[in-house]
Each structure stands twice: as C-alpha cells, then as structure tokens.
Design an enzyme around this catalytic site. Structure first.
Site, short mmCIF file in Angstrom:
data_model
loop_
_atom_site.label_atom_id
_atom_site.label_comp_id
_atom_site.label_asym_id
_atom_site.label_seq_id
_atom_site.Cartn_x
_atom_site.Cartn_y
_atom_site.Cartn_z
CE1 TYR A 1 -14.57 1.73 6.34
CE2 TYR A 1 -12.30 1.77 7.05
CZ TYR A 1 -13.36 1.10 6.48
OH TYR A 1 -13.21 -0.20 6.05
CG ASP B 1 -6.94 -6.79 4.32
OD1 ASP B 1 -6.26 -5.77 4.55
OD2 ASP B 1 -7.39 -7.51 5.23
#
Ligand code: NAI
Ligand code: MG
Length: 342
Positions: free
Chosen positions: A124, A233
C-alpha cells in the site's frame, strides 16, 4: 474538555459516527468536536481535493480523531483517503481486536485475537505505475527495516503490557523473500528481546486456513499491510462480521480511531448499519486518552445489549435499527457501574 477531530465519512459513516458520539456523550466525557464533512468524494467536490489541508492540521493539533468510513473509487479516481491519512500522519500501527460477543451465532465460541497491521508501507506504499506502451502495471511492495521494527516492537510491548500470551508473525517469505523476508527476519530478531512472549510465525496462506479451522488457538498477530487488511476482515468474520470489530490507527503522537468496515454502500441509508464497531472504536479512543472507566462502561454496556439480544441489528441476527441499538446502549451506559476494577 477534549478537542477531537470528527470525520463522519460517507455511506453508513454518518449514521454510525452519530451513534458513537452519542455514546461518548452518555459516558459524561466532555468533547468538543472539530467536524469535517467534506472528505473523499465530497472533499473533491467542495475543495478540489479528497483530504482538505485543514483536516490534517486539525488532527495534528488535536492529536485525536474519530473517523467514519470513506468510499474509495475502484480502479480509478482519487487515492484512498484512509491509506493517505495513515501515511501522511505516520500512523504506523493498525490495531484491530476481534473478540466474540454473546448471542452472535458463529461456528466458534472463544475467539479473542488482536491483529497488529503495519499501516504505512508494504503493497500500500502508493508506488504504482502503468507503462502504456508495454501495457504493464506495477505496484511496489516496499518494506523497510525501520517500518518493520517499529510495528513489531509495538506489538511485542503491547502483548506484555496487556498480559497476553503469544504473538504470531504472518508473512510470505518463501516467495517474497526480500520484502516479507525482511519483516520476518526482524520479527525473529526482536522476539529475542521478549522471552516472555511465546513467538511463532506462519506463511499467510496457511494462516488463513488455520484461522478458519481453529481460531481459538491464536492470540495476537502481527503482519504487513496487505495481509493485515485481509486477515482482519477474515477475523471479523469469525466473530460476527464487520459490524462489530473496532480499530485504532496509532502513531508516536497522533491517533485516528475507526472501524475495520467500509462505507457499506449496499445498506447505506437503510438505518440497519450496526454501530457497534464504531462505538467500540470510541471506547478504544477513551482508553487511549486515559478515560479508562468511561471506556469500560461502553464495553460493559455493549456486552449487556448483546447478552440481552433484544436490540441487535440485522447483521447480527436481530431486527433493530441503528438508532434503536444505540438507544439501548445509551440506556445501559446509564445503568453501568461507575467503577470497574482490572
Ligand atoms: P464494507 O466493509 O463497506 O462492506 C462489506 C460488507 O459488510 C457489506 O455487505 C456491508 O453491508 C457489511 N457491513 C460493513 N459494515 C457494516 C456495519 N457496520 N453493519 C452491518 N453491515 C456492515 O466493504 P466494501 O463493500 O468492500 O467497501 C465499500 C467502500 O468502503 C469502498 O469504497 C472501500 O474503499 C471503502 N472502505 C473504507 C474503509 C475506511 O474508511 N477505513 C475501510 C474499508 C473499505
Ligand atoms: Mg480493509
């Protein structure tokens, strides 16, 4: 009186931040909110940029922010506001506690996992390019020794300070030998300074399988940015979904508290969003600033509301609205003991 920057965000963001602000108010902790409505798409429309400079200044001045989710356009458009803020403010720790609550039906009973996700680098990093002629896209996964050491050091110290038992480093150093290999190597080196922490390491694909087979054997997990995003998640799914898992983005001086979930466009405006994740993020915020009793009151009230099971949103098996669930948590805060012991 605390001054805290507030980003309501978009999608379900305004609904759940509203709930979290009401809950903080119910604890009696006095807050002056610096509110920034125009962030992300709304920021582009109003100021021509997704993150206004005044917002950055506000967080730098206040040191604290409570943030709702902000939508990021897929495959085009402006860069993720969320990733940008974490990098710009150097919030290198993303802490995400995933713990079972009563009355949520899941295949597992005793999951209590804390994820430490490196929050500023890895895949990222934002180093991306596209060569039009060759039709080749690159996204560079930059991992630094300094970046690895500071998240690992934070995670090991947190395990000790919070009397947890073990820390599992997750990597892909069999294939990404240099980048995640550097992370793994630093983890092994730092682990020698913490003989009281039971340290082990897993390759990420195996880790994904282990987590859905026997999550109760894992305690704390530390990993690089992308793996941390995905595994958090996954762990949220183990304890009832994204509606219940809070998060904190922490740097040396600044802190931004937000849920793991996104703007949930599929349910935005239906008053069915579960406010628990952002309410628990607010509880983490209060804990961070030393308002320990208020933080514990919130955890206690949330627990009571789940135990009672009458005011839960649809994602966790009920039929209450966001507001009804919030009302009930406020009600429970008013019943909560004023002093909690450790
Ligand atoms: P999402 O987390 O918004 O939603 C995934 C699923 O979980 C959806 O079915 C949604 O309805 C459900 N869900 C999420 N939060 C919930 C809640 N509080 N109560 C009940 N159900 C809930 O992920 P998705 O759909 O991949 O992303 C949507 C947008 O959010 C994207 O633009 C993404 O970039 C953004 N996003 C923003 C984040 C942030 O602001 N930190 C984090 C993750 C995604
Ligand atoms: Mg995510």
């Amino acid at each position: 009186m605390y001054s805290i920057t507030l980003i309501p965000g978009d999608g379900i963001g305004p609904e759940v931040t509203d709930s979290a602000c009401r809950i903080i108010e119910a604890t009696g902790v006095n807050v002056r909110w610096d509110r920034f409505e125009h962030v992300g798409h709304a920021g582009v429309q109003k100021y021509g940029q997704p993150v206004p400079d005044e917002l950055i200044q506000s967080i730098q001045t206040n040191g604290l922010c409570l943030k709702g989710p902000v939508t990021t356009p897929i495959g085009k458009g402006f860069r993720s506001v969320n990733v940008f803020l974490r990098q710009k403010l150097d919030l290198f720790v993303n802490l995400r506690p995933c713990k079972c609550l009563p009355n949520i039906t899941t295949p597992f009973k005793d999951v209590d996992i804390v994820i430490f996700r490196e929050n500023t680098e890895g895949l990222y990093s934002g180093i991306e390019s596209y060569d039009e002629r060759l039709e080749i896209a690159d996204s560079i996964a930059r991992i630094t020794r300094k970046g690895s050491r500071r998240i690992l050091d934070y995670a090991f110290k947190w395990v000790i300070a919070n009397r947890r038992k073990s820390l599992t480093a997750v990597h892909k150093a069999n294939v990404l030998k240099l980048s995640t290999g550097l992370f793994l190597n630093e983890a092994k080196i730092i682990s020698r300074d913490f003989p009281d922490v039971w340290f082990n390491h897993f390759i990420v694909d195996n880790m994904a399988m282990q987590l859905v087979l026997k999550p109760e054997v894992f305690d704390c997990i530390v990993t690089t940015n992308l793996f941390g995003d995905i595994l958090s998640d996954l762990c949220a799914g183990l304890v009832g979904g994204l509606g219940v898992v809070p998060g904190a983005n922490l740097g040396d001086r600044l802190a931004v508290f937000e849920a793991v979930h996104g703007s949930a466009p599929d349910i935005a405006g239906t008053s069915t969003a579960n406010p628990t994740a952002l309410i628990r993020s607010a509880s983490l915020l209060l804990h961070h600033i030393g308002e320990i009793q208020a933080s514990k009151q919130i955890e206690w009230a949330v627990h009571q509301v789940y135990e009672e099971g009458e005011s839960l949103t649809p994602d966790v098996g009920g039929n209450a609205s966001t507001e009804q669930m919030t009302d009930q948590i406020v009600h429970m805060i008013h019943q909560a003991p004023t002093v909690f012991r450790d």
